[in-house]
Structure formats: C-alpha cells, structure tokens
Write a protein that holds these residues in place. Structure first.
Motif, PDB file in Angstrom:
ATOM      1  N   ARG A   1       0.827  -1.216   0.124  1.00 48.03           N
ATOM      2  CA  ARG A   1      -0.075   0.035   0.069  1.00 48.03           C
ATOM      3  C   ARG A   1       0.941   1.255  -0.119  1.00 48.03           C
ATOM      4  NH1 ARG A   1      -5.499   1.406   3.406  1.00 48.03           N
ATOM      5  NH2 ARG A   1      -5.983  -0.792   2.665  1.00 48.03           N
ATOM      6  N   LEU A   2       0.536   2.213  -0.897  1.00 46.40           N
ATOM      7  CA  LEU A   2       1.150   3.563  -0.875  1.00 46.40           C
ATOM      8  C   LEU A   2       0.027   4.550  -0.396  1.00 46.40           C
ATOM      9  CD1 LEU A   2       2.963   3.146  -4.456  1.00 46.40           C
ATOM     10  CD2 LEU A   2       3.837   2.922  -2.132  1.00 46.40           C
ATOM     11  N   ILE A   3       0.320   5.342   0.385  1.00 44.54           N
ATOM     12  CA  ILE A   3      -0.589   6.462   0.733  1.00 44.54           C
ATOM     13  C   ILE A   3       0.228   7.737   0.587  1.00 44.54           C
ATOM     14  CG2 ILE A   3      -2.034   7.460   2.643  1.00 44.54           C
ATOM     15  CD1 ILE A   3      -1.487   4.642   3.814  1.00 44.54           C
ATOM     16  N   LEU A   4      -0.155   8.376  -0.443  1.00 44.09           N
ATOM     17  CA  LEU A   4       0.629   9.645  -1.241  1.00 44.09           C
ATOM     18  C   LEU A   4      -0.160  10.791  -1.031  1.00 44.09           C
ATOM     19  CD1 LEU A   4       1.679   7.812  -4.301  1.00 44.09           C
ATOM     20  CD2 LEU A   4       2.832   7.839  -1.959  1.00 44.09           C
ATOM     21  N   GLN A   5       0.250  11.902  -0.347  1.00 43.80           N
ATOM     22  CA  GLN A   5      -0.423  13.053  -0.259  1.00 43.80           C
ATOM     23  C   GLN A   5       0.378  14.460  -1.138  1.00 43.80           C
ATOM     24  OE1 GLN A   5       0.270  16.029   2.507  1.00 43.80           O
ATOM     25  NE2 GLN A   5      -0.850  17.068   0.665  1.00 43.80           N
ATOM     26  N   PRO A   6       0.140  14.407  -2.229  1.00 47.03           N
ATOM     27  CA  PRO A   6       0.775  15.607  -3.128  1.00 47.03           C
ATOM     28  C   PRO A   6       0.235  16.817  -2.922  1.00 47.03           C
ATOM     29  CG  PRO A   6      -0.935  14.350  -4.538  1.00 47.03           C
ATOM     30  CD  PRO A   6      -0.926  13.788  -3.129  1.00 47.03           C
ATOM     31  N   ASN A   7       0.830  17.661  -2.508  1.00 51.36           N
ATOM     32  CA  ASN A   7       0.376  19.244  -2.271  1.00 51.36           C
ATOM     33  C   ASN A   7      -0.024  19.732  -3.745  1.00 51.36           C
ATOM     34  OD1 ASN A   7       1.088  19.205   0.234  1.00 51.36           O
ATOM     35  ND2 ASN A   7       3.088  20.391   0.116  1.00 51.36           N
ATOM     36  N   ILE A   8       0.575  19.511  -4.846  1.00 45.61           N
ATOM     37  CA  ILE A   8       0.090  19.893  -5.961  1.00 45.61           C
ATOM     38  C   ILE A   8       0.426  18.712  -7.118  1.00 45.61           C
ATOM     39  CG2 ILE A   8       0.430  22.398  -6.050  1.00 45.61           C
ATOM     40  CD1 ILE A   8       3.245  21.983  -7.327  1.00 45.61           C
ATOM     41  N   HIS A   9      -0.444  18.862  -8.258  1.00 43.05           N
ATOM     42  CA  HIS A   9      -0.197  17.969  -9.350  1.00 43.05           C
ATOM     43  C   HIS A   9      -0.265  16.360  -8.958  1.00 43.05           C
ATOM     44  CE1 HIS A   9       1.036  21.318 -11.723  1.00 43.05           C
ATOM     45  NE2 HIS A   9       2.481  21.409 -11.222  1.00 43.05           N
ATOM     46  N   ALA A  10      -1.503  16.132  -8.531  1.00 40.68           N
ATOM     47  CA  ALA A  10      -1.856  14.716  -8.189  1.00 40.68           C
ATOM     48  C   ALA A  10      -2.038  13.919  -9.436  1.00 40.68           C
ATOM     49  CB  ALA A  10      -3.121  14.750  -7.456  1.00 40.68           C
ATOM     50  N   LYS A  11      -2.289  14.706 -10.653  1.00 37.34           N
ATOM     51  CA  LYS A  11      -2.147  13.984 -12.042  1.00 37.34           C
ATOM     52  C   LYS A  11      -0.986  13.118 -12.129  1.00 37.34           C
ATOM     53  CE  LYS A  11      -2.466  15.401 -16.581  1.00 37.34           C
ATOM     54  NZ  LYS A  11      -1.446  16.029 -17.397  1.00 37.34           N
ATOM     55  N   VAL A  12       0.264  13.562 -12.066  1.00 37.47           N
ATOM     56  CA  VAL A  12       1.207  12.708 -12.219  1.00 37.47           C
ATOM     57  C   VAL A  12       1.382  11.572 -11.513  1.00 37.47           C
ATOM     58  CG1 VAL A  12       2.730  14.743 -13.066  1.00 37.47           C
ATOM     59  CG2 VAL A  12       3.024  14.156 -10.893  1.00 37.47           C
TER      60      VAL A  12
ATOM     61  N   ILE B   1      -7.952  10.825 -14.608  1.00 43.30           N
ATOM     62  CA  ILE B   1      -6.518  11.296 -14.418  1.00 43.30           C
ATOM     63  C   ILE B   1      -6.368  12.704 -13.643  1.00 43.30           C
ATOM     64  CG2 ILE B   1      -4.289  11.484 -15.354  1.00 43.30           C
ATOM     65  CD1 ILE B   1      -4.757   9.356 -17.502  1.00 43.30           C
ATOM     66  N   ILE B   2      -7.039  13.530 -14.372  1.00 48.16           N
ATOM     67  CA  ILE B   2      -6.975  14.966 -13.778  1.00 48.16           C
ATOM     68  C   ILE B   2      -7.557  14.983 -12.507  1.00 48.16           C
ATOM     69  CG2 ILE B   2      -7.271  17.533 -14.116  1.00 48.16           C
ATOM     70  CD1 ILE B   2      -6.829  16.589 -17.114  1.00 48.16           C
TER      71      ILE B   2
END
Ligand code: SAM
Length: 225
Positions: A114-125, A167-168
């Motif tokens: 499991r990966l838990i990812l919290q992007p501040n910007i550009h979650a799209k990538v 995706i966006i």
C-alpha cells in the motif's frame, strides 16, 4: 496535535502495518501511528540533516526509539529489506517529487502493498505513474485545511483504467464532488481563465497557441465535471 491533513493520511494506514514515512520532517506521522497503536513499527526517512535531527529528537522525546527508526537517506533508500515495510507514506511534497522518489529505487517497493501519497500539487502525475506501474487507486480523499486544499491517494497493487478527466480530477473525487473538490476546481478554473486572458493579446507564436489550446481543453474538461 496532528494536522487534519496528516490525520487523514494516518486513517488509511492498515492496523498492524509496518510503515516507512519518506520525507518525515519531525516524524509526527510515525509517532502518531505508533502512539495510536495503528502501526507496529515505522521507519522515518529524511534526506535533509536539519529535519532528520528534528525527527531523531522527536522520537526520543516521545520515548519511541524502539518502535521508530530514523534514517538519513534519499527517498526509498531509507527502506531496508529487514524492515519488512508493507506501507509507504509520502506527504507534503509536489506530485512530481513524489513520483521521482517512487521511481528512483523501485526494488524497495517489492514487499510494499500500500502507498499513501499526499501531493500538495499535481496529483495527476501520481495517477499517471500508478497507471503505468500497475498500482490501482483504492481510495482518494480531498480536504481543506488553513485555506489549502490537499489530495490523498491510496494505492494498492492491481491494474486500473482511467479516462483523461479521471486522471486529472481523480475517479473517486469526481464522483463524490465534495465541497473541497468543488472549491479546488473553481479556483483552478479562475487561474486558467486569468492566464488565458493574459495571453489573449499576445503574439501568435506556436508556444502561445499551444498554451492557449491546453487551457481551453482544461476549461472544457472542468466544465464537464
Ligand atoms: N511529510 C511531512 C508532512 O507531510 O508534514 C513533511 C513534509 S515537508 C514539506 C517535506 C520533507 O520532505 C522535508 O523535510 C524534506 O527535507 C523532505 N524530502 C524532500 N525530498 C526528499 C527525499 N528525496 N528523500 C527524503 N526526504 C525528502
């Protein structure tokens, strides 16, 4: 007290998990996970000396040195095979930096489910990376804290298909359309409109034309959500 943002990240950590928190800064997240009895063991990775020392200090102060190992390392290099890490959290960075960390040491993810990812910007990538590397979105969250809007992606090993809008905007998030989601995309839309206006009078170079087409396409997409 942990921020609502990190508390939400923590809510996706499975009970009994062995967690590596990459870019841990003060190690607040691993400390919380151990105190709450959510994680059984954690690694806190930091590449910068100052935050690394803060993490070491925090873990000592909270009396958690037996349950949390702090390592000075670049990205997933903090993870060692003998840790048996099954869950990786990466929070508070831009999407492209998160992806570059995931891509740099792919073998370190071998035992990770499991990966838990919290992007501040550009979650799209991150969604694009997940699609290309056989990770599927198990859940997504969007929240607002202190006027900022954050996305959280929970990935598990599986395949998925996503449309361009998914995706966006995120497949789950665009279904749910929570207040934070609506606010985020209204803000983005305003930004795009502002940029579009600012290039309205500009010379018709191929670059400007390309930017204009991109903005118009994004505005059309956001209208359709
Ligand atoms: N994860 C914490 C959170 O969400 O509150 C801290 C976020 S802080 C803005 C980002 C941290 O990531 C910084 O402490 C920075 O030094 C660290 N960092 C950036 N790139 C890194 C990398 N390649 N490997 C490990 N840590 C990294």
């Amino acid at each position: 007290k942990l921020s609502k943002r990190l508390e939400t990240v923590a809510s996706f950590v499975p009970s009994g998990a062995v967690v590596a928190d990459i870019g841990s800064d003060h190690a607040y997240l691993p400390c919380y996970l151990i105190h709450k009895g959510i994680a059984s063991y954690a690694v806190a990775g930091e590449v910068v000396k100052g935050p690394f020392e803060s993490a070491v200090g925090q873990v000592q102060k909270e009396g958690l040195t037996e349950k949390i190992t702090v390592r000075l390392a670049n990205g997933l290099a903090a993870v060692e095979e003998t840790d048996h890490v099954d869950t990786v959290t990466i929070a508070g960075m831009g999407g492209p930096l998160i992806v570059s960390i995931l891509e740099k040491h792919p073998e370190k993810l071998n035992g990770v489910t499991r990966l838990i990812l919290q992007p501040n910007i550009h979650a799209k990538v991150i969604r694009e990376w997940a699609l290309a590397h056989n990770w599927a979105i198990q859940d997504e969250e969007i929240l607002e804290e202190d006027e900022k809007i954050y996305e959280i992606l929970v990935l598990q090993r599986s395949t998925m298909t996503l449309t361009e809008p998914e995706i966006i905007f995120g497949p789950r998030l665009m279904q749910r359309k929570s207040p934070a989601f609506i606010k985020k995309w209204a803000r983005e839309k305003e930004n795009w409109q502002r940029v579009l206006q600012s290039i309205e009078g500009a010379d018709q170079t191929p670059e400007i034309e390309e930017k204009r087409a991109e903005l118009v396409a994004l505005l059309n997409l956001v209208e359709g959500v």
